[in-house]
Design a protein around this motif. Structure first.
Motif, PDB file in Angstrom:
ATOM      1  N   MET B  47       0.827  -1.202   0.000  1.00 20.42           N
ATOM      2  CA  MET B  47       0.000   0.000   0.000  1.00 20.42           C
ATOM      3  C   MET B  47       0.863   1.255   0.000  1.00 20.42           C
ATOM      4  SD  MET B  47      -2.772  -1.010   2.902  1.00 20.42           S
ATOM      5  CE  MET B  47      -3.630   0.545   2.744  1.00 20.42           C
ATOM      6  N   ALA B  48       1.835   1.256   0.901  1.00 21.24           N
ATOM      7  CA  ALA B  48       2.616   2.479   1.073  1.00 21.24           C
ATOM      8  C   ALA B  48       3.907   2.177   1.810  1.00 21.24           C
ATOM      9  CB  ALA B  48       1.801   3.514   1.832  1.00 21.24           C
ATOM     10  N   SER B  54       9.286  12.113   7.304  1.00 27.83           N
ATOM     11  CA  SER B  54       8.780  12.663   6.047  1.00 27.83           C
ATOM     12  C   SER B  54       7.476  11.973   5.658  1.00 27.83           C
ATOM     13  CB  SER B  54       9.820  12.514   4.938  1.00 27.83           C
ATOM     14  OG  SER B  54      10.071  11.164   4.682  1.00 27.83           O
ATOM     15  N   LYS B  55       6.919  12.425   4.547  1.00 26.07           N
ATOM     16  CA  LYS B  55       5.628  11.881   4.134  1.00 26.07           C
ATOM     17  C   LYS B  55       5.767  10.455   3.626  1.00 26.07           C
ATOM     18  CE  LYS B  55       3.560  16.300   2.770  1.00 26.07           C
ATOM     19  NZ  LYS B  55       2.952  17.066   1.646  1.00 26.07           N
ATOM     20  N   ALA B  56       4.701   9.720   3.778  1.00 28.18           N
ATOM     21  CA  ALA B  56       4.679   8.357   3.254  1.00 28.18           C
ATOM     22  C   ALA B  56       4.575   8.381   1.729  1.00 28.18           C
ATOM     23  CB  ALA B  56       3.497   7.596   3.851  1.00 28.18           C
ATOM     24  N   THR B  57       5.057   7.320   1.142  1.00 30.02           N
ATOM     25  CA  THR B  57       4.967   7.155  -0.307  1.00 30.02           C
ATOM     26  C   THR B  57       3.909   6.108  -0.599  1.00 30.02           C
ATOM     27  OG1 THR B  57       7.335   7.616  -0.495  1.00 30.02           O
ATOM     28  CG2 THR B  57       6.242   6.628  -2.401  1.00 30.02           C
ATOM     29  N   TYR B  58       2.890   6.499  -1.336  1.00 35.11           N
ATOM     30  CA  TYR B  58       1.767   5.599  -1.589  1.00 35.11           C
ATOM     31  C   TYR B  58       1.893   4.945  -2.963  1.00 35.11           C
ATOM     32  CZ  TYR B  58      -0.534   7.568   2.499  1.00 35.11           C
ATOM     33  OH  TYR B  58      -0.842   7.945   3.782  1.00 35.11           O
ATOM     34  N   GLU B  59       1.440   3.719  -3.036  1.00 39.15           N
ATOM     35  CA  GLU B  59       1.410   3.016  -4.314  1.00 39.15           C
ATOM     36  C   GLU B  59       0.220   3.523  -5.133  1.00 39.15           C
ATOM     37  OE1 GLU B  59       3.895   0.683  -5.321  1.00 39.15           O
ATOM     38  OE2 GLU B  59       4.725   1.759  -3.590  1.00 39.15           O
ATOM     39  N   LYS B  66      -7.592   8.327   2.727  1.00 39.92           N
ATOM     40  CA  LYS B  66      -8.287   7.269   3.447  1.00 39.92           C
ATOM     41  C   LYS B  66      -7.328   6.503   4.342  1.00 39.92           C
ATOM     42  CE  LYS B  66     -11.813   4.769   2.443  1.00 39.92           C
ATOM     43  NZ  LYS B  66     -12.375   4.634   3.776  1.00 39.92           N
ATOM     44  N   PHE B  67      -6.147   6.276   3.869  1.00 39.89           N
ATOM     45  CA  PHE B  67      -5.150   5.499   4.614  1.00 39.89           C
ATOM     46  C   PHE B  67      -4.023   6.442   5.039  1.00 39.89           C
ATOM     47  CE2 PHE B  67      -7.155   1.537   3.846  1.00 39.89           C
ATOM     48  CZ  PHE B  67      -7.672   1.581   2.556  1.00 39.89           C
ATOM     49  N   LEU B  68      -4.187   7.000   6.229  1.00 40.32           N
ATOM     50  CA  LEU B  68      -3.218   7.964   6.732  1.00 40.32           C
ATOM     51  C   LEU B  68      -2.079   7.229   7.432  1.00 40.32           C
ATOM     52  CD1 LEU B  68      -5.610  10.675   8.221  1.00 40.32           C
ATOM     53  CD2 LEU B  68      -4.586  10.568   5.940  1.00 40.32           C
ATOM     54  N   ILE B  69      -0.877   7.568   7.056  1.00 36.92           N
ATOM     55  CA  ILE B  69       0.290   6.924   7.638  1.00 36.92           C
ATOM     56  C   ILE B  69       1.153   7.976   8.314  1.00 36.92           C
ATOM     57  CG2 ILE B  69       2.455   5.736   7.113  1.00 36.92           C
ATOM     58  CD1 ILE B  69       0.921   4.239   4.915  1.00 36.92           C
ATOM     59  N   THR B  78       2.146   4.262  12.198  1.00 36.15           N
ATOM     60  CA  THR B  78       0.718   3.992  12.372  1.00 36.15           C
ATOM     61  C   THR B  78      -0.016   4.154  11.044  1.00 36.15           C
ATOM     62  OG1 THR B  78       0.254   6.279  12.990  1.00 36.15           O
ATOM     63  CG2 THR B  78       0.715   4.730  14.781  1.00 36.15           C
ATOM     64  N   LEU B  79      -0.996   3.301  10.876  1.00 32.95           N
ATOM     65  CA  LEU B  79      -1.891   3.360   9.719  1.00 32.95           C
ATOM     66  C   LEU B  79      -3.288   3.643  10.249  1.00 32.95           C
ATOM     67  CD1 LEU B  79      -2.746   2.803   6.719  1.00 32.95           C
ATOM     68  CD2 LEU B  79      -2.987   0.401   7.379  1.00 32.95           C
ATOM     69  N   THR B  80      -3.885   4.725   9.805  1.00 35.62           N
ATOM     70  CA  THR B  80      -5.248   5.052  10.211  1.00 35.62           C
ATOM     71  C   THR B  80      -6.162   4.926   9.003  1.00 35.62           C
ATOM     72  OG1 THR B  80      -4.460   6.585  11.926  1.00 35.62           O
ATOM     73  CG2 THR B  80      -6.759   6.792  11.228  1.00 35.62           C
ATOM     74  N   VAL B  81      -7.144   4.062   9.140  1.00 34.97           N
ATOM     75  CA  VAL B  81      -8.158   3.912   8.097  1.00 34.97           C
ATOM     76  C   VAL B  81      -9.288   4.865   8.465  1.00 34.97           C
ATOM     77  CG1 VAL B  81      -9.673   2.325   6.868  1.00 34.97           C
ATOM     78  CG2 VAL B  81      -7.503   1.494   7.832  1.00 34.97           C
ATOM     79  N   THR B  82      -9.448   5.903   7.693  1.00 31.65           N
ATOM     80  CA  THR B  82     -10.424   6.933   8.025  1.00 31.65           C
ATOM     81  C   THR B  82     -11.761   6.637   7.352  1.00 31.65           C
ATOM     82  OG1 THR B  82      -9.772   8.309   6.151  1.00 31.65           O
ATOM     83  CG2 THR B  82      -8.581   8.637   8.213  1.00 31.65           C
ATOM     84  N   SER B  83     -12.833   6.989   8.050  1.00 29.79           N
ATOM     85  CA  SER B  83     -14.183   6.793   7.523  1.00 29.79           C
ATOM     86  C   SER B  83     -14.303   5.410   6.871  1.00 29.79           C
ATOM     87  CB  SER B  83     -14.525   7.887   6.507  1.00 29.79           C
ATOM     88  OG  SER B  83     -15.878   7.792   6.109  1.00 29.79           O
TER      89      SER B  83
END
Lengths: 114, 118
Positions: B47-48, B54-59, B66-69, B78-83
């Motif tokens: 996923m990422a 620094s910021k995460a790198t997303y695939e 939606k997937f806050l890292i 941490t991975l937060t699955v929002t809503s």
């Protein structure tokens, strides 16, 4: 782009029989190859890895794998399967260089019958 | 050996709520961690890449919002699955690459977190 093919989705073997799980990879340079095992509901555990050197690598739990560059294969073997080996097995290929991204095959589910 | 701890192992939540999953490297520092998602009877999909400081790198195809890292420290991501919605139900696995005796980075995986969204 790197890729991994595990042609057998499901394999059933009798306890005590030998096992070979197939893995073919595609990668433009020298690959770094792994086999992982996953028990139900669990994370992945590294069985063995190949980076360089001897093409026959030994892993944990009596597993071994042979790297064959000419066939782009990295098959996993075990001479005598135990019931506790029932799990899902993933072959993976990675690129060396810092923190490598690893690409996984779809997995082979192993069932062991008495 | 290197250990990656993931928490919680199972979580059930209602649709529309947010869920946080923690990934910790217990005996080594990890400036990079990886988050994977595994659908039933399928392989792991990256996923990422979580980067400390620094910021995460997303695939491609993964929704950043939606997937806050958050890679808060050298031992925690941490991975937060929002809503969350039912289609987010899945098995989420983190990994980190400690160096092994050969000096290579070999991924060590957490035990995974099973998310069920009702």
């Amino acid at each position: 782009a790197q890729s991994v093919t595990q042609p057998d989705i499901h394999i059933t073997v009798s306890e005590g029989a030998s096992l070979e799980l197939r893995c073919n990879y595609s990668y433009g340079a020298t690959p770094y190859l792994f086999w992982y095992v996953q028990s139900p509901g669990q994370g992945l555990q590294l069985l063995l890895k190949y980076f360089s050197g001897d093409t026959l690598v030994q892993g944990i739990k009596g597993f071994e794998a042979e790297f064959k560059r000419s066939q782009s294969s990295f098959n996993l073997r075990k001479p005598s399967v135990h019931w506790s080996d029932a799990a899902e097995y993933f072959c993976a290929v990675g690129a060396w260089g810092g923190y490598q991204k690893v690409t996984f095959g779809i997995g082979t589910k192993l069932q062991v019958i008495p | 050996g290197a250990v990656v701890s993931q928490h919680p192992s199972r979580v059930i939540c209602k649709s529309g709520t947010s869920v946080k999953i923690e990934c910790r490297s217990l005996d080594f520092q990890a400036t990079t961690m990886f988050w994977y998602r595994q659908f039933p009877k399928q392989s792991l999909m990256l996923m990422a890449t979580s980067n400390e400081g620094s910021k995460a790198t997303y695939e491609q195809g993964v929704e950043k919002d939606k997937f806050l890292i958050n890679h808060a420290s050298l031992t925690l991501s941490t991975l937060t699955v929002t809503s969350a919605h039912p289609e987010d139900s899945s098995f989420y696995i983190c990994s980190a690459p400690p160096r092994d005796s050969s000096g290579a980075n070999v991924l060590t995986f957490g035990a995974g977190s099973r998310l069920t969204v009702l």
